[in-house]
Design an enzyme around this catalytic site. Structure first.
Site, PDB file in Angstrom:
ATOM      1  N   ASP A 126     -12.405   7.665   6.679  1.00 33.58           N
ATOM      2  CA  ASP A 126     -12.178   6.223   6.669  1.00 33.58           C
ATOM      3  C   ASP A 126     -11.097   5.863   7.671  1.00 33.58           C
ATOM      4  O   ASP A 126     -10.186   6.668   7.898  1.00 33.58           O
ATOM      5  CB  ASP A 126     -11.645   5.818   5.282  1.00 33.58           C
ATOM      6  CG  ASP A 126     -12.518   4.799   4.591  1.00 33.58           C
ATOM      7  OD1 ASP A 126     -13.674   4.634   4.999  1.00 33.58           O
ATOM      8  OD2 ASP A 126     -12.037   4.172   3.639  1.00 33.58           O
TER       9      ASP A 126
ATOM     10  N   TYR B 185      -7.553   4.153   8.734  1.00 28.27           N
ATOM     11  CA  TYR B 185      -6.340   3.795   7.998  1.00 28.27           C
ATOM     12  C   TYR B 185      -6.457   2.334   7.546  1.00 28.27           C
ATOM     13  O   TYR B 185      -6.959   1.489   8.291  1.00 28.27           O
ATOM     14  CB  TYR B 185      -5.111   3.941   8.886  1.00 28.27           C
ATOM     15  CG  TYR B 185      -4.810   5.351   9.341  1.00 28.27           C
ATOM     16  CD1 TYR B 185      -4.489   6.348   8.428  1.00 28.27           C
ATOM     17  CD2 TYR B 185      -4.833   5.681  10.701  1.00 28.27           C
ATOM     18  CE1 TYR B 185      -4.198   7.639   8.861  1.00 28.27           C
ATOM     19  CE2 TYR B 185      -4.538   6.970  11.134  1.00 28.27           C
ATOM     20  CZ  TYR B 185      -4.226   7.946  10.198  1.00 28.27           C
ATOM     21  OH  TYR B 185      -3.933   9.224  10.621  1.00 28.27           O
TER      22      TYR B 185
ATOM     23  N   HIS C 181      -8.199  20.062   4.337  1.00 30.35           N
ATOM     24  CA  HIS C 181      -7.755  18.851   5.037  1.00 30.35           C
ATOM     25  C   HIS C 181      -6.263  18.970   5.380  1.00 30.35           C
ATOM     26  O   HIS C 181      -5.502  19.615   4.654  1.00 30.35           O
ATOM     27  CB  HIS C 181      -7.989  17.636   4.138  1.00 30.35           C
ATOM     28  CG  HIS C 181      -7.930  16.331   4.842  1.00 30.35           C
ATOM     29  ND1 HIS C 181      -6.748  15.657   5.062  1.00 30.35           N
ATOM     30  CD2 HIS C 181      -8.904  15.564   5.386  1.00 30.35           C
ATOM     31  CE1 HIS C 181      -7.005  14.528   5.695  1.00 30.35           C
ATOM     32  NE2 HIS C 181      -8.301  14.442   5.915  1.00 30.35           N
TER      33      HIS C 181
END
Length: 221
Positions: free
Chosen positions: A65, A67, A187
């Site tokens: 996505d 920010y 991540h």
């Protein structure tokens, strides 16, 4: 539909822009920009493509996505404009670069310098409502960006796909593993970086792969 996007991408994606889902997606996004604060600014929506033409793409990094805070998103995953505080995940990316390559990245979170070298910094969803994470998921962006990944896999050879975290790793099924190189790890967010992101050496390994296939390495500073 006339989409303002870099010419080589426009040619590759021309059929996609006529699909029913994309027309509906455009209508949704236009409505959202009209009634809400949406990031990135409309002019930056296709920044990843405009800065990294299809023909120049060598490396693909997949995010989820944009920010959703003010002044952060500008169309490149993990990247923020100059003079913007560097987000935690990007700070960890820079730490890994320093440890892996023994170089110090420039003191800015603006990754346009990577994009211009052939790194496609692709978010799966290209827009988001201010302060509402994930608010534009499931509206059609993922169909579009999955198609981008599939076209890159089908029409190019010897790309490096970097998939950090479980969401990005789901995209592996879209990639021909015989023709391309895929690197995966946890991540870089502070919640997971110490569980396998640090020490993954993806930056040096990417450059080794590129050099081995006759391509210029990336300056990751």
């Amino acid at each position: 539909m006339d989409v303002k996007i870099e010419p080589s991408w426009k040619e590759i994606l021309s059929a996609e822009f006529e699909e029913k889902y994309f027309v509906e997606l455009v209508n949704f996004v236009k409505h959202e920009y009209g009634i809400n604060q949406v990031y990135p600014k409309a002019k930056n929506l296709f920044n990843a493509f405009n800065l990294c033409p299809f023909d120049s793409t060598k490396v693909v990094i997949i995010g989820q996505d944009p920010y959703h805070g003010e002044g952060q998103a500008h169309g490149l995953c993990f990247s923020v404009p100059d003079h913007t505080p560097i987000p935690p995940s990007l700070q960890n990316i820079f730490k890994e670069i320093k440890n892996d390559l023994e170089i110090t990245p420039f003191n800015t979170g603006n990754l346009e310098r990577w994009a211009k070298q052939g790194v496609l910094l692709l978010n799966a969803t290209l827009t988001v409502r201010a302060n509402v994470a994930g608010s534009h998921q499931g509206k059609g962006w993922e169909i579009f960006t999955d198609k981008v990944i599939q076209l890159l896999s089908k029409k190019k050879k010897n790309l490096v796909f970097i998939l950090w975290g479980s969401y990005a790793q789901q995209k592996k099924e879209l990639i021909d593993t015989h023709n391309h190189c895929i690197f995966t790890s946890t991540h870089p967010s502070p919640l997971s970086a110490y569980r396998g992101f640090f020490g993954n050496k993806h930056f040096s390994q990417t450059n080794t792969y590129l050099i081995d296939h006759g391509k210029e390495p990336i300056d990751w500073r």
